[in-house]
Scaffold this active site. Structure first.
Site, mmCIF file in Angstrom:
data_model
loop_
_atom_site.group_PDB
_atom_site.id
_atom_site.type_symbol
_atom_site.label_atom_id
_atom_site.label_comp_id
_atom_site.label_asym_id
_atom_site.label_seq_id
_atom_site.Cartn_x
_atom_site.Cartn_y
_atom_site.Cartn_z
ATOM 1 N N THR A 1 0.834 -1.165 0.042
ATOM 2 C CA THR A 1 0.017 -0.111 -0.056
ATOM 3 C C THR A 1 0.751 1.388 0.019
ATOM 4 O OG1 THR A 1 -0.074 0.041 2.332
ATOM 5 C CG2 THR A 1 -1.810 -1.279 1.277
ATOM 6 N N SER B 1 3.308 4.280 -1.127
ATOM 7 C CA SER B 1 3.926 5.048 -2.158
ATOM 8 C C SER B 1 3.791 6.440 -1.550
ATOM 9 C CB SER B 1 3.195 4.785 -3.418
ATOM 10 O OG SER B 1 3.844 5.244 -4.610
ATOM 11 N N SER C 1 -3.694 3.540 -8.436
ATOM 12 C CA SER C 1 -4.671 4.668 -8.217
ATOM 13 C C SER C 1 -5.202 4.821 -9.608
ATOM 14 C CB SER C 1 -3.541 5.915 -7.875
ATOM 15 O OG SER C 1 -4.113 7.083 -8.167
ATOM 16 N N LYS D 1 2.693 6.518 -10.239
ATOM 17 C CA LYS D 1 1.787 5.298 -10.188
ATOM 18 C C LYS D 1 1.448 4.611 -11.373
ATOM 19 C CE LYS D 1 -0.149 4.587 -6.750
ATOM 20 N NZ LYS D 1 0.200 4.122 -5.722
ATOM 21 N N VAL E 1 -9.567 9.885 -2.128
ATOM 22 C CA VAL E 1 -10.075 9.158 -0.802
ATOM 23 C C VAL E 1 -10.611 9.988 0.162
ATOM 24 C CG1 VAL E 1 -9.376 7.454 0.807
ATOM 25 C CG2 VAL E 1 -8.453 7.275 -1.421
ATOM 26 N N VAL F 1 -18.460 10.287 -9.455
ATOM 27 C CA VAL F 1 -17.678 11.359 -9.961
ATOM 28 C C VAL F 1 -18.729 12.482 -9.679
ATOM 29 C CG1 VAL F 1 -16.628 12.347 -12.231
ATOM 30 C CG2 VAL F 1 -16.434 9.901 -11.431
ATOM 31 N N TYR G 1 -17.481 12.538 -17.683
ATOM 32 C CA TYR G 1 -17.405 11.109 -17.796
ATOM 33 C C TYR G 1 -17.680 10.706 -16.442
ATOM 34 C CZ TYR G 1 -13.450 12.473 -14.778
ATOM 35 O OH TYR G 1 -12.558 12.587 -13.782
#
Length: 272
Positions: free
Chosen positions: A30, A32, A74, A113, A139, A202, A236
């Site tokens: 997890t 990074s 991600s 990523k 998040v 979104v 989108y």
């Protein structure tokens, strides 16, 4: 002296990592670096992301008991491409960010990523590792730590001062608890495979602030948004089909925002 101690620490971790994985049936990778502002992208973001991921996978490949590696990738590794389809298109797991476009736009986190996930997939294929990637969006939700991380700081900046995180004002929101659940299900479900886009909704920042006004009508910063309307449709959406087939049930945005705010208030990081 600090740098020397860090190097010693990293060396010891590298030497012991193989033993730490012994007997494990799953490794969740997890870690990074997460930052949007760097002086040296290669040193601060790209190398730690790519080399760190490969280091973990190389150790994992030596463990006979291991059944699967679950990688936290991600949506940054999904969304950055040259040209876009017609308005209203649906993004899914078949979308991959283009490293050259990331570099051209100086989106260094997105590049890190993208390259890390690419390297992980190639290594897993070449070494017979069962790899599943989880690709979360932005998040939100309750925080565990006593200080702010990047996303909690960014969402607090938005709800306090209307400071946008993204220039287009569009957020691919996902609750941290749903992300954790997806990781567990990706391990427990033998049918899990490939990558999973983790985006609950979104939305535009306007919708976030209108939700804030509904939940906290006394909050002065969100008052000006209560009668606002956004007539322009979102360009989108992100498909939830694959990750829902894994068993993920997304937390409603209103619940995530409320729990985010209550968590920040409880830790004395936000007051109004």
């Amino acid at each position: 002296m600090i740098r020397k101690r860090q190097n010693i620490c990293l060396l010891l971790m590298e030497q012991k990592k193989d033993y730490l994985f012994n007997g494990c049936v799953c490794v969740f990778h997890t870690a990074s670096p997460v930052t949007f502002s760097v002086d040296d992208p290669k040193v601060q973001l790209i190398d730690p992301a790519v080399k760190g991921t490969l280091s973990v996978l190389k150790s994992a490949a030596k463990v006979q008991s291991l059944k699967r590696v679950v990688l936290t990738s991600s949506m940054a590794a999904v969304v950055i491409r040259s040209g876009q389809p017609e308005h209203g298109f649906v993004m899914d797991e078949t979308w991959f960010s283009d490293p050259s476009v990331c570099e051209q736009k100086e989106l260094w986190y997105h590049l890190s990523k993208t390259l890390a996930e690419d390297a992980a997939v190639k290594f897993a294929k070449d070494n017979g590792l069962d790899l599943v990637a989880i690709n979360p969006g932005f998040v939100i939700g309750p925080i565990l730590q006593p200080t702010l991380n990047l996303t909690s700081e960014a969402i607090m900046g938005l709800i306090k001062n209307g400071k946008e995180v993204f220039s287009d004002g569009i957020y691919r929101l996902v609750d941290v608890r749903d992300v954790a659940t997806a990781h567990i299900l990706a391990f427990e479900n033998p049918e899990a495979n490939g990558r999973y886009c983790m985006v609950g909704e979104v939305v535009r920042s306007l919708e976030i602030m209108k939700t804030m006004n509904k939940l906290y009508p006394s909050f002065g910063q969100s008052e000006r948004y209560k009668d606002s309307e956004c007539v322009e449709p979102l360009p989108y959406s992100v498909s939830r089909a694959k990750v829902e087939s894994l068993g993920v049930n997304f937390t409603p945005m209103e619940v995530s925002i409320k729990d985010t705010v209550e968590s920040l208030k409880k830790k004395n990081l936000l007051s109004f």
